[in-house]
Design a protein around this motif. Structure first.
Motif, short mmCIF file in Angstrom:
data_model
loop_
_atom_site.label_atom_id
_atom_site.label_comp_id
_atom_site.label_asym_id
_atom_site.label_seq_id
_atom_site.Cartn_x
_atom_site.Cartn_y
_atom_site.Cartn_z
N GLU A 100 -6.96 1.95 -10.14
CA GLU A 100 -7.16 0.51 -9.92
C GLU A 100 -7.74 -0.14 -11.18
N GLU A 138 0.82 -1.21 0.00
CA GLU A 138 0.00 0.00 0.00
C GLU A 138 0.85 1.26 0.00
N GLU A 172 -10.96 2.31 -11.92
CA GLU A 172 -11.37 3.09 -10.76
C GLU A 172 -10.33 4.18 -10.55
N TYR A 221 -5.18 7.73 -7.23
CA TYR A 221 -5.35 6.31 -6.95
C TYR A 221 -5.95 5.69 -8.20
N GLY A 265 -7.00 -6.23 -11.01
CA GLY A 265 -6.97 -6.05 -9.57
C GLY A 265 -5.79 -5.23 -9.08
N SER A 266 -4.86 -4.91 -9.99
CA SER A 266 -3.70 -4.13 -9.58
C SER A 266 -4.13 -2.73 -9.15
N ARG A 267 -3.52 -2.23 -8.08
CA ARG A 267 -3.86 -0.92 -7.53
C ARG A 267 -2.59 -0.11 -7.35
N TYR A 268 -2.69 1.18 -7.63
CA TYR A 268 -1.53 2.05 -7.51
C TYR A 268 -1.93 3.38 -6.87
N CYS A 315 -7.05 5.48 -18.68
CA CYS A 315 -7.71 4.84 -17.54
C CYS A 315 -9.20 5.16 -17.53
N GLY A 362 -9.92 -2.35 -11.92
CA GLY A 362 -10.99 -2.99 -11.19
C GLY A 362 -11.87 -3.90 -12.03
#
Length: 323
Positions: free
Chosen positions: A173, A5, A160, A171, A189-192, A154, A175
């Motif tokens: 994602e 995170e 997201e 942020y 599912g990758s989030r940054y 994006c 999603g």
């Protein structure tokens, strides 16, 4: 997962992996929370190896790839197929990984990348007198351009997205509502959590820096350059001071890109290029159903059939100017 995170643990010397994720990039991300720039002491990595089964094969694979021994560095692009192989093994072969074949394929891919890099480096090595020419090709607003392209992609991919407090922080994602099934090197599912501003990224080390080299930025640029998305557009430029309809053509000739604009009678319109690249106001994207130019497809095909281009046409946009 707190290490994923954006929190850094450079003060720690040992990482204990109670679980072993089936994505080597996640493992590398966890290790990277401790293995920060300027670190002098080695990072000790502890993980639990199952005695048998698919988990043991995953451990064997990671060990053979050297994930626990050295940073992935330039290997992450060569690892793009590993997660896919793992998922395919689960779906199709009842959980049997061909570890040797995957490792061989990965090392061959890495060797090709390394060979290409050194070939190009030594073919025209750097000389001090080249500095001004190199720097002149880097746009002063590169960070803003990167943000514009990545955020718009994006948005169109239905990621997201949420702006955050700070300088150019976002942020992002990949999603479940995304309209794209896959991106090279970026699993669903990758989030940054990161920033497009270099100074902000340097000051806040826990933030990702969304720039060339970042996996999400590289994946989006690769998708736009090599995929079918982003090749055709219809746009309206209001406030141009006149009315006109035509096409904007993007050519690629070696490393160079050229833009040219033409009206539907075949007359080149250099001024239109300036209005598209530096519009007087917000540009409107027009869906195909709303593009009401009579006989549009036939007229464009006829126009392009008469024109000759030195490079490869990589993108084309219908443009409509209004007063």
């Amino acid at each position: 997962e707190s290490g994923g995170e954006g929190r850094n643990f450079q003060f720690a010397r040992r990482l204990v992996l109670f679980d072993l994720p089936w994505d080597p990039n996640v493992v590398e991300q966890r290790i990277g929370r401790l293995d920060r720039i300027n670190r002098k002491d080695p990072v000790e990595i502890v993980y639990f190896r199952p005695a048998a089964g698919f988990g043991a094969e995953i451990a064997d694979l990671y060990g053979a790839l050297g994930i626990f021994e050295e940073p992935l560095g330039g290997l992450d692009r060569a690892l793009g197929h590993v997660v896919e192989k793992i998922h395919n093994a689960l779906d199709g072969s009842g959980g049997n990984l061909n570890v040797n074949a995957i490792v061989q394929e990965t090392h061959e891919a890495r060797a090709r990348v390394t060979q290409a890099v050194y070939h190009n480096l030594h073919r025209g090595r750097y000389r001090p007198e080249m500095a001004d020419g190199i720097l002149s090709r880097v746009p002063q607003d590169l960070e803003q351009r990167t943000a514009s392209v990545v955020l718009e992609a994006c948005r169109q991919f239905r990621f997201e997205m949420e702006p955050k407090d700070g300088v150019a922080r976002w942020y992002l994602e990949f999603g479940s509502h995304a309209t794209i099934e896959s991106l090279f090197g970026v699993p669903p599912g990758s989030r940054y959590l990161g920033t497009f501003d270099r100074a902000e990224a340097v000051e806040k080390e826990g933030l990702d820096f969304f720039a060339t080299g970042h996996p999400l930025v590289e994946a989006i640029l690769t998708e736009l350059a090599d995929g079918t998305r982003g090749r055709v557009a219809l746009q309206e430029i209001p406030g141009a001071g006149f009315e006109g309809v035509g096409v904007l053509v993007v050519e690629k000739d070696g490393p160079e890109f050229r833009l040219s604009a033409w009206d539907l009678k075949g007359t080149e319109r250099p001024r239109w290029v300036e209005l598209v690249t530096d519009p007087p106001g917000p540009v409107r994207e027009i869906p195909g159903a709303g593009w009401d130019v009579p006989n549009w497809s036939e007229r464009v095909r006829t126009l392009l059939g008469k024109l000759e281009f030195a490079g490869e046409i990589v993108a084309i946009s219908g443009v409509r100017f209004t007063k």
